[in-house]
Design an enzyme around this catalytic site. Structure first.
Site, mmCIF file in Angstrom:
data_model
loop_
_atom_site.group_PDB
_atom_site.id
_atom_site.type_symbol
_atom_site.label_atom_id
_atom_site.label_comp_id
_atom_site.label_asym_id
_atom_site.label_seq_id
_atom_site.Cartn_x
_atom_site.Cartn_y
_atom_site.Cartn_z
ATOM 1 N N LYS A 116 0.823 -1.216 0.000
ATOM 2 C CA LYS A 116 0.000 0.000 0.000
ATOM 3 C C LYS A 116 0.860 1.272 0.000
ATOM 4 C CE LYS A 116 -4.066 -2.051 2.233
ATOM 5 N NZ LYS A 116 -5.094 -1.851 3.288
ATOM 6 N N TYR B 195 -12.288 -1.665 -4.219
ATOM 7 C CA TYR B 195 -12.808 -1.852 -2.859
ATOM 8 C C TYR B 195 -14.339 -1.733 -2.796
ATOM 9 C CZ TYR B 195 -8.194 -2.007 -0.601
ATOM 10 O OH TYR B 195 -6.935 -2.374 -0.176
ATOM 11 N N ASN C 227 -2.250 0.233 6.705
ATOM 12 C CA ASN C 227 -1.707 -1.007 7.268
ATOM 13 C C ASN C 227 -0.827 -1.770 6.278
ATOM 14 O OD1 ASN C 227 -3.749 -1.863 5.642
ATOM 15 N ND2 ASN C 227 -4.936 -2.895 7.230
ATOM 16 N N HIS D 202 -2.191 -5.460 1.409
ATOM 17 C CA HIS D 202 -3.503 -6.045 1.140
ATOM 18 C C HIS D 202 -3.290 -7.477 0.689
ATOM 19 C CE1 HIS D 202 -7.518 -6.627 -0.664
ATOM 20 N NE2 HIS D 202 -6.850 -7.319 -1.555
ATOM 21 N N GLU E 47 -9.485 -10.402 -7.933
ATOM 22 C CA GLU E 47 -8.512 -9.323 -7.721
ATOM 23 C C GLU E 47 -7.311 -9.462 -8.657
ATOM 24 O OE1 GLU E 47 -9.824 -8.502 -3.098
ATOM 25 O OE2 GLU E 47 -7.847 -9.338 -3.475
HETATM 26 P P1 ADP Z 1 -8.098 -6.700 5.321
HETATM 27 O O1 ADP Z 1 -7.268 -5.712 4.520
HETATM 28 O O2 ADP Z 1 -7.332 -7.250 6.499
HETATM 29 O O3 ADP Z 1 -8.691 -7.797 4.456
HETATM 30 P P2 ADP Z 1 -10.748 -5.484 5.383
HETATM 31 O O4 ADP Z 1 -10.995 -6.195 4.088
HETATM 32 O O5 ADP Z 1 -11.728 -5.661 6.483
HETATM 33 O O6 ADP Z 1 -9.303 -5.879 5.969
HETATM 34 O O7 ADP Z 1 -10.625 -3.930 5.103
HETATM 35 C C1 ADP Z 1 -9.967 -3.436 3.961
HETATM 36 C C2 ADP Z 1 -9.076 -2.292 4.367
HETATM 37 O O8 ADP Z 1 -9.881 -1.219 4.825
HETATM 38 C C3 ADP Z 1 -8.114 -2.581 5.529
HETATM 39 O O9 ADP Z 1 -6.921 -3.240 5.132
HETATM 40 C C4 ADP Z 1 -7.856 -1.176 6.053
HETATM 41 O O10 ADP Z 1 -6.910 -0.481 5.213
HETATM 42 C C5 ADP Z 1 -9.216 -0.518 5.879
HETATM 43 N N1 ADP Z 1 -10.019 -0.636 7.111
HETATM 44 C C6 ADP Z 1 -10.687 -1.726 7.557
HETATM 45 N N2 ADP Z 1 -11.309 -1.490 8.723
HETATM 46 C C7 ADP Z 1 -11.032 -0.193 9.028
HETATM 47 C C8 ADP Z 1 -11.387 0.662 10.108
HETATM 48 N N3 ADP Z 1 -12.150 0.238 11.121
HETATM 49 N N4 ADP Z 1 -10.914 1.941 10.093
HETATM 50 C C9 ADP Z 1 -10.138 2.395 9.081
HETATM 51 N N5 ADP Z 1 -9.775 1.633 8.025
HETATM 52 C C10 ADP Z 1 -10.208 0.358 7.992
HETATM 53 MG MG MG Z 2 -10.080 -7.640 2.928
#
Ligand code: ADP
Ligand code: MG
Length: 140
Positions: A11, A51, A114, A117, A128
């Site tokens: 990211k 997304y 974070n 992805h 994807e």
């Molecule tokens: P992952 O990336 O672990 O699969 P998700 O698919 O639930 O997680 O969410 C996609 C992305 O959205 C996350 O990697 C993060 O960047 C963002 N995200 C998810 N939950 C939150 C939250 N509560 N607050 C801010 N950003 C979030």
């Molecule tokens: Mg996800």
């Protein structure tokens, strides 16, 4: 165990801090092979489409803005149990909950920024991968 392919993305928060190599090293050390890779700067419209599953969630706007704010490295990873393995190497979405040694534990700035992805299931992995890569760009 079956050889799988999964989609991975480094990211913008991580490319900005020059962490591409360190993140790829963790994936390779876990036995995953990079079979496709390119650095791109996605548009807001592309981030919104990628997304789309999160549309309507409170973090959707922030997420799509962040993902289009700088370059990312999109990749296809191949290996035994690649989808789950990639998720394990990445760690929990919230770095506060991520296990020691994971990408997110070591590098993530916050739950939103974070660093990585990874696809969460075979169906999303296929979708994807096809979203970002043509068949000829994937060389196993
Ligand atoms: P992952 O990336 O672990 O699969 P998700 O698919 O639930 O997680 O969410 C996609 C992305 O959205 C996350 O990697 C993060 O960047 C963002 N995200 C998810 N939950 C939150 C939250 N509560 N607050 C801010 N950003 C979030
Ligand atoms: Mg996800």
């Amino acid at each position: 165990m079956a050889i799988e392919r999964t989609f991975s993305m480094i990211k913008p928060d991580a490319t900005a801090r020059n962490l591409t190599g360190k993140i790829v090293a963790k994936l390779e050390d876990a036995g995953l092979r990079v079979v496709a890779s390119k650095r791109i700067h996605m548009s807001l419209a592309q981030a919104e489409a990628f997304y789309a599953v999160h549309k309507g969630r409170p973090f959707y706007e922030e997420l799509t803005k962040q993902m289009s704010a700088g370059p990312v490295v999109v990749q296809v990873l191949e290996g035994e149990n690649a989808i789950l393995k990639n998720r394990e190497v990445m760690g929990a979405t919230n770095p506060a909950n991520a296990a020691e040694g994971t990408i997110r534990k070591e590098f993530a700035l916050s739950i939103g920024e974070n660093s990585a992805h990874g696809s969460d299931a075979p169906e999303t992995a296929a979708e994807e991968i096809a979203f970002w890569f043509s068949k000829t760009e994937i060389v196993g």
